[in-house]
Design an enzyme around this catalytic site. Structure first.
Site, PDB file in Angstrom:
ATOM      1  N   GLY A  27       0.832  -1.193   0.000  1.00  0.00           N
ATOM      2  CA  GLY A  27       0.000   0.000   0.000  1.00  0.00           C
ATOM      3  C   GLY A  27       0.863   1.237   0.000  1.00  0.00           C
ATOM      4  O   GLY A  27       2.088   1.169  -0.203  1.00  0.00           O
ATOM      5  N   VAL A  32       4.202  -5.451   2.885  1.00  0.00           N
ATOM      6  CA  VAL A  32       4.274  -6.407   3.988  1.00  0.00           C
ATOM      7  C   VAL A  32       4.526  -7.799   3.422  1.00  0.00           C
ATOM      8  O   VAL A  32       3.888  -8.214   2.445  1.00  0.00           O
ATOM      9  CB  VAL A  32       2.975  -6.397   4.819  1.00  0.00           C
ATOM     10  CG1 VAL A  32       3.076  -7.389   5.982  1.00  0.00           C
ATOM     11  CG2 VAL A  32       2.691  -4.993   5.352  1.00  0.00           C
ATOM     12  N   LYS A  47       7.298  -5.523   7.534  1.00  0.00           N
ATOM     13  CA  LYS A  47       6.801  -4.353   6.817  1.00  0.00           C
ATOM     14  C   LYS A  47       7.996  -3.528   6.368  1.00  0.00           C
ATOM     15  O   LYS A  47       8.750  -3.010   7.193  1.00  0.00           O
ATOM     16  CB  LYS A  47       5.880  -3.524   7.716  1.00  0.00           C
ATOM     17  CG  LYS A  47       5.225  -2.345   6.998  1.00  0.00           C
ATOM     18  CD  LYS A  47       4.203  -1.655   7.902  1.00  0.00           C
ATOM     19  CE  LYS A  47       3.505  -0.518   7.186  1.00  0.00           C
ATOM     20  NZ  LYS A  47       2.485   0.139   8.043  1.00  0.00           N
ATOM     21  N   ASP A 134      -6.358   6.811  11.093  1.00  0.00           N
ATOM     22  CA  ASP A 134      -6.673   6.127   9.833  1.00  0.00           C
ATOM     23  C   ASP A 134      -7.444   4.845  10.127  1.00  0.00           C
ATOM     24  O   ASP A 134      -7.146   3.780   9.590  1.00  0.00           O
ATOM     25  CB  ASP A 134      -5.402   5.828   9.036  1.00  0.00           C
ATOM     26  CG  ASP A 134      -5.686   5.562   7.553  1.00  0.00           C
ATOM     27  OD1 ASP A 134      -6.762   5.983   7.066  1.00  0.00           O
ATOM     28  OD2 ASP A 134      -4.841   4.941   6.884  1.00  0.00           O
TER      29      ASP A 134
END
Length: 307
Positions: A27, A32, A47, A134
């Site tokens: 993303g 990941v 990550k 978020d």
């Protein structure tokens, strides 16, 4: 940004004692990977992110300060010249979007369990003076498949220090579909109250299987968030408690101060769960008595026929 396929990053991962297995997802904040720790064979999530990114610094600071079973655990971290690798616990259940796609709309019991787990996690994060900023369906992940009680908050790249009611945020980052009106309108806002709006959007999606203000990242979505109240039609979800729908409605309250805290929302959901459990127990008892009466009738009929 470097990826694990580049020699420097791959070498650093190997030297740290991890063996890469496969890519999980990617993303805006990074990529990941599934990896195995060679020392004990344990599977972990790696990550890989830009070391210089502001989001990386925020996430590292947040995860170092948080310790709760509703927040993904940071196990290790190491760096190359321009890349950071965050080693985190592997959450095998998938995010809530995956869950929604697999199972359709969750039933009342699963929904209330998921909501309680979400608010428990947010209440903890807020209690230590932090906002996630978020909260969305992709950033709430199950540790174990189809176990909503095992939910964890992930992706703290936008997290900031915050206090209830304090208008401290002037950074309007985040996912538009989940942003509150005050953020869409570019006003200073309280990020903790913003988290609660986002939680309302998330729960709305679990109930109705769509976002309340649309998915596009354009001016029309911003206008709907700023001007409209979403429809919460009980006829479209007859099994869901009206109290739960009322909770979603107040979470999506345009006036930030009217939104409940995560701790209060958790207590409301606990009350809804208790009422739901009591109703099920009463219905089960009635069904049991009906079966017993039917059995008595059958037994009496059998005796009569024998006579």
């Amino acid at each position: 940004m470097a990826s694990f396929g580049e020699p420097v990053v791959s070498a650093a991962i190997r030297e740290r004692g991890y063996q890469l297995v496969s890519k999980i997802n990617s993303g805006a904040q990074g990529t990941v990977y599934l990896a195995r720790r060679r020392a004990d064979g344990a599977e972990v999530a790696l990550k890989v992110v830009s070391r210089a990114a502001r989001s990386t610094k925020r996430e590292l600071a947040a995860l170092a300060a948080l310790s709760h079973d509703g927040v993904v655990r940071l196990l290790d971290v190491f760096h190359t010249h321009d890349t950071s690798v965050l080693v985190m616990e592997l959450l095998e259940g998938g995010d809530l979007f995956d869950w929604l796609q697999r199972s359709g709309r969750p039933g009342p019991e699963e929904l209330y369990i998921a909501a309680a787990a979400l608010f428990r996690s947010l209440a903890y994060v807020h209690s230590v003076g932090m906002a996630h900023r978020d909260v969305k369906i992709e950033n709430v992940v199950m540790a174990r498949q189809n176990e909503p009680a095992s939910l964890r908050l992930v992706d703290f790249g936008f997290a900031v220090p915050a206090s209830p009611g304090e208008l401290s945020a002037h950074d309007f980052s985040g996912t538009l579909s989940y942003q509150p009106p005050e953020q869409v309108l570019k006003r200073p806002f309280c990020p903790i109250q913003g988290d609660m709006w986002s939680a309302g959007v998330l729960l709305y999606m679990l109930v109705f299987k769509r976002l309340p203000f649309g998915e596009s990242s354009d001016a029309r979505t911003s206008l709907r968030i700023a001007k409209q109240r979403p429809s919460l039609n009980p006829a479209k979800c007859p099994k869901i408690s009206k109290r739960f729908l009322a909770l979603i409605s107040v979470l999506l309250e345009p006036v930030p101060a009217k939104r409940p805290s995560a701790a209060l929302a958790l207590e409301i959901v606990k009350g809804i769960q208790a009422r739901h459990d009591l109703t099920r127990a009463v219905e089960s008892s009635r069904a049991g008595r009906s079966r017993a009466r039917a059995e008595d009738v059958r037994s009496a009929s059998a005796l009569f026929l024998k006579a």
